[in-house]
Design a protein around this motif. Sequence first.
Motif, PDB file in Angstrom:
ATOM      1  N   UNK A 179      43.657  35.853   1.284  1.00  0.00           N
ATOM      2  CA  UNK A 179      45.034  36.340   1.319  1.00  0.00           C
ATOM      3  C   UNK A 179      45.890  35.472   2.245  1.00  0.00           C
ATOM      4  N   UNK A 180      45.324  35.051   3.374  1.00  0.00           N
ATOM      5  CA  UNK A 180      46.059  34.162   4.281  1.00  0.00           C
ATOM      6  C   UNK A 180      46.308  32.803   3.634  1.00  0.00           C
ATOM      7  N   UNK A 181      45.296  32.262   2.951  1.00  0.00           N
ATOM      8  CA  UNK A 181      45.462  30.972   2.277  1.00  0.00           C
ATOM      9  C   UNK A 181      46.523  31.044   1.186  1.00  0.00           C
ATOM     10  N   UNK A 182      46.508  32.128   0.406  1.00  0.00           N
ATOM     11  CA  UNK A 182      47.515  32.293  -0.656  1.00  0.00           C
ATOM     12  C   UNK A 182      48.917  32.384  -0.058  1.00  0.00           C
ATOM     13  N   UNK A 183      49.051  33.081   1.073  1.00  0.00           N
ATOM     14  CA  UNK A 183      50.362  33.231   1.712  1.00  0.00           C
ATOM     15  C   UNK A 183      50.877  31.905   2.243  1.00  0.00           C
ATOM     16  N   UNK A 184      49.987  31.088   2.783  1.00  0.00           N
ATOM     17  CA  UNK A 184      50.386  29.767   3.253  1.00  0.00           C
ATOM     18  C   UNK A 184      50.895  28.925   2.089  1.00  0.00           C
ATOM     19  N   UNK A 185      50.250  29.059   0.931  1.00  0.00           N
ATOM     20  CA  UNK A 185      50.645  28.288  -0.258  1.00  0.00           C
ATOM     21  C   UNK A 185      51.915  28.827  -0.902  1.00  0.00           C
ATOM     22  N   UNK A 186      52.394  29.992  -0.451  1.00  0.00           N
ATOM     23  CA  UNK A 186      53.629  30.549  -0.993  1.00  0.00           C
ATOM     24  C   UNK A 186      53.441  31.663  -1.989  1.00  0.00           C
ATOM     25  N   UNK A 187      52.191  32.134  -2.158  1.00  0.00           N
ATOM     26  CA  UNK A 187      51.910  33.223  -3.094  1.00  0.00           C
ATOM     27  C   UNK A 187      51.731  34.535  -2.349  1.00  0.00           C
ATOM     28  N   UNK A 188      52.179  35.616  -2.980  1.00  0.00           N
ATOM     29  CA  UNK A 188      51.953  36.925  -2.385  1.00  0.00           C
ATOM     30  C   UNK A 188      50.464  37.266  -2.515  1.00  0.00           C
TER      31      UNK A 188
ATOM     32  N   UNK B 217      46.689  28.596  15.979  1.00  0.00           N
ATOM     33  CA  UNK B 217      46.106  27.893  14.832  1.00  0.00           C
ATOM     34  C   UNK B 217      47.189  27.282  13.955  1.00  0.00           C
ATOM     35  N   UNK B 218      48.223  28.054  13.651  1.00  0.00           N
ATOM     36  CA  UNK B 218      49.306  27.547  12.791  1.00  0.00           C
ATOM     37  C   UNK B 218      50.063  26.434  13.503  1.00  0.00           C
ATOM     38  N   UNK B 219      50.384  26.643  14.784  1.00  0.00           N
ATOM     39  CA  UNK B 219      51.170  25.655  15.530  1.00  0.00           C
ATOM     40  C   UNK B 219      50.417  24.344  15.682  1.00  0.00           C
ATOM     41  N   UNK B 220      49.157  24.411  16.100  1.00  0.00           N
ATOM     42  CA  UNK B 220      48.374  23.186  16.270  1.00  0.00           C
ATOM     43  C   UNK B 220      48.152  22.505  14.928  1.00  0.00           C
ATOM     44  N   UNK B 221      47.886  23.293  13.890  1.00  0.00           N
ATOM     45  CA  UNK B 221      47.696  22.710  12.566  1.00  0.00           C
ATOM     46  C   UNK B 221      48.925  21.955  12.087  1.00  0.00           C
ATOM     47  N   UNK B 222      50.102  22.557  12.271  1.00  0.00           N
ATOM     48  CA  UNK B 222      51.350  21.932  11.812  1.00  0.00           C
ATOM     49  C   UNK B 222      51.677  20.694  12.637  1.00  0.00           C
ATOM     50  N   UNK B 223      51.619  20.817  13.963  1.00  0.00           N
ATOM     51  CA  UNK B 223      52.039  19.726  14.847  1.00  0.00           C
ATOM     52  C   UNK B 223      51.041  18.575  14.845  1.00  0.00           C
ATOM     53  N   UNK B 224      49.752  18.891  14.940  1.00  0.00           N
ATOM     54  CA  UNK B 224      48.743  17.844  15.111  1.00  0.00           C
ATOM     55  C   UNK B 224      48.238  17.276  13.789  1.00  0.00           C
ATOM     56  N   UNK B 225      48.172  18.117  12.740  1.00  0.00           N
ATOM     57  CA  UNK B 225      47.509  17.668  11.518  1.00  0.00           C
ATOM     58  C   UNK B 225      48.363  17.812  10.260  1.00  0.00           C
ATOM     59  N   UNK B 226      49.613  18.218  10.417  1.00  0.00           N
ATOM     60  CA  UNK B 226      50.518  18.272   9.276  1.00  0.00           C
ATOM     61  C   UNK B 226      50.200  19.349   8.260  1.00  0.00           C
ATOM     62  N   UNK B 227      49.563  20.442   8.692  1.00  0.00           N
ATOM     63  CA  UNK B 227      49.324  21.550   7.767  1.00  0.00           C
ATOM     64  C   UNK B 227      50.635  22.294   7.511  1.00  0.00           C
ATOM     65  N   UNK B 228      50.616  23.189   6.548  1.00  0.00           N
ATOM     66  CA  UNK B 228      51.835  23.874   6.121  1.00  0.00           C
ATOM     67  C   UNK B 228      52.112  25.123   6.949  1.00  0.00           C
ATOM     68  N   UNK B 229      53.397  25.366   7.190  1.00  0.00           N
ATOM     69  CA  UNK B 229      53.820  26.663   7.708  1.00  0.00           C
ATOM     70  C   UNK B 229      53.689  27.660   6.557  1.00  0.00           C
ATOM     71  N   UNK B 230      53.255  28.903   6.806  1.00  0.00           N
ATOM     72  CA  UNK B 230      53.142  29.880   5.711  1.00  0.00           C
ATOM     73  C   UNK B 230      54.440  30.006   4.918  1.00  0.00           C
ATOM     74  N   UNK B 231      54.380  29.730   3.628  1.00  0.00           N
ATOM     75  CA  UNK B 231      55.559  29.804   2.768  1.00  0.00           C
ATOM     76  C   UNK B 231      55.868  31.232   2.345  1.00  0.00           C
ATOM     77  N   UNK B 232      54.949  32.154   2.594  1.00  0.00           N
ATOM     78  CA  UNK B 232      55.160  33.571   2.329  1.00  0.00           C
ATOM     79  C   UNK B 232      54.866  34.328   3.625  1.00  0.00           C
ATOM     80  N   UNK B 233      55.791  34.230   4.611  1.00  0.00           N
ATOM     81  CA  UNK B 233      55.497  34.764   5.948  1.00  0.00           C
ATOM     82  C   UNK B 233      55.245  36.261   5.982  1.00  0.00           C
ATOM     83  N   UNK B 234      55.949  37.022   5.155  1.00  0.00           N
ATOM     84  CA  UNK B 234      55.746  38.474   5.147  1.00  0.00           C
ATOM     85  C   UNK B 234      54.346  38.801   4.640  1.00  0.00           C
ATOM     86  N   UNK B 235      53.953  38.161   3.527  1.00  0.00           N
ATOM     87  CA  UNK B 235      52.615  38.370   3.003  1.00  0.00           C
ATOM     88  C   UNK B 235      51.551  37.912   3.982  1.00  0.00           C
ATOM     89  N   UNK B 236      51.845  36.829   4.710  1.00  0.00           N
ATOM     90  CA  UNK B 236      50.905  36.303   5.700  1.00  0.00           C
ATOM     91  C   UNK B 236      50.679  37.325   6.815  1.00  0.00           C
TER      92      UNK B 236
END
Length: 247
Positions: free
Chosen positions: A211-220, A121-140
Motif C-alpha cells: 500500500x505504501x509503494x502504491x501510494x508513492x507511485x501515485x495510486x490509491x 526514510x522519505x527525506x533521505x531517499x529523496x535527497x540522497x538517492x533521488x527516490x520519489x515523494x509519495x504522489x498520493x500523500x493521503x493514501x500514504x
Amino acid sequence: MSKSLTKLTITEWRLFRREPAAMMFGLAMPIVLLVILGSIPSFRKHQANLGGQRVIDLYVPIVIGMGLATLCLLLLPGAMATYREKGVLRRMSTTPVPPSRLLLARMLIDFPLALIVMILAVLIGVVAFGTKVPHQPVGFLIALVLTTLATQALGLIIAAVARTEGMGRGLGMILYYPMLFCAGVWVPRADMPHVLRRITEFTPMGSGVQALQDSIAGHWPAASQLGILVGFIVVAGALAARLFRWE
C-alpha cells in the motif's frame, strides 16, 4: 483523551526515553539499511524486471515497514513483559485503570516514532538517492496509520501473555523475521514468485508495504490491502485485550 490516558502515555514515554539503545535500534537501524543499500551502484539503476523502477525505490517503504516491525514486535512486547516480570502491572491492577487503556497508551507512544521513521526514510531517499515523494500523500498516510495499528495489534497479543522480558522478545522474534520477509527486506516483493507474493499480501507487512509503494507511485491503496490491515487491527486488537493478564 482522558486524563488517566494522558498520564499513562506521558509515563510510558518517560520510561521509553530511559532506554536510548532501544530507541536507536528502532529508529536508526532501518535508516542505516536504507543508506547502505542506496550506496550500492546497481541498486540505483533502473531495472526492466521491476517495471523500470530501481531497487532503492522499492526499499523506502520496506525500511518503513522494518521500523514498524522493530517497534511493535520487539520493543513493545519486551517492555510490557518487563513490567509484568517486575510487578509493575500487578500494582497497576489495584487501580481503576483497565488493561485496554494501558495498551492504548503504549500504542500512542509508537505513532510519533513511526512518523519519525517515515519522515527520515522519505527525506533521505529523496535527497540522497533521488527516490520519489509519495504522489498520493493521503493514501500514504492512511496506509502508514493502518500498518502501524495492525502491527501493533500483533505485538500486543505477545505483550498480553508474555510473563518475562525474555519470553516477550523471544515470541516477538518468531513474528519479527517472517514479517520482515513479507515486507521484502531480503527479497523485494516485486521479485518474489507470484504465489509467494500473494501469500505475503495476507500479512500486515505485505499489505502495508505494498500500500505504501502504491501510494508513492501515485495510486490509491487497494481496498483489499486496507481491508486486510483493518481486519488485523480488529481481530488481533480484540484478542490482545481479551488475553491480557496483569500477572
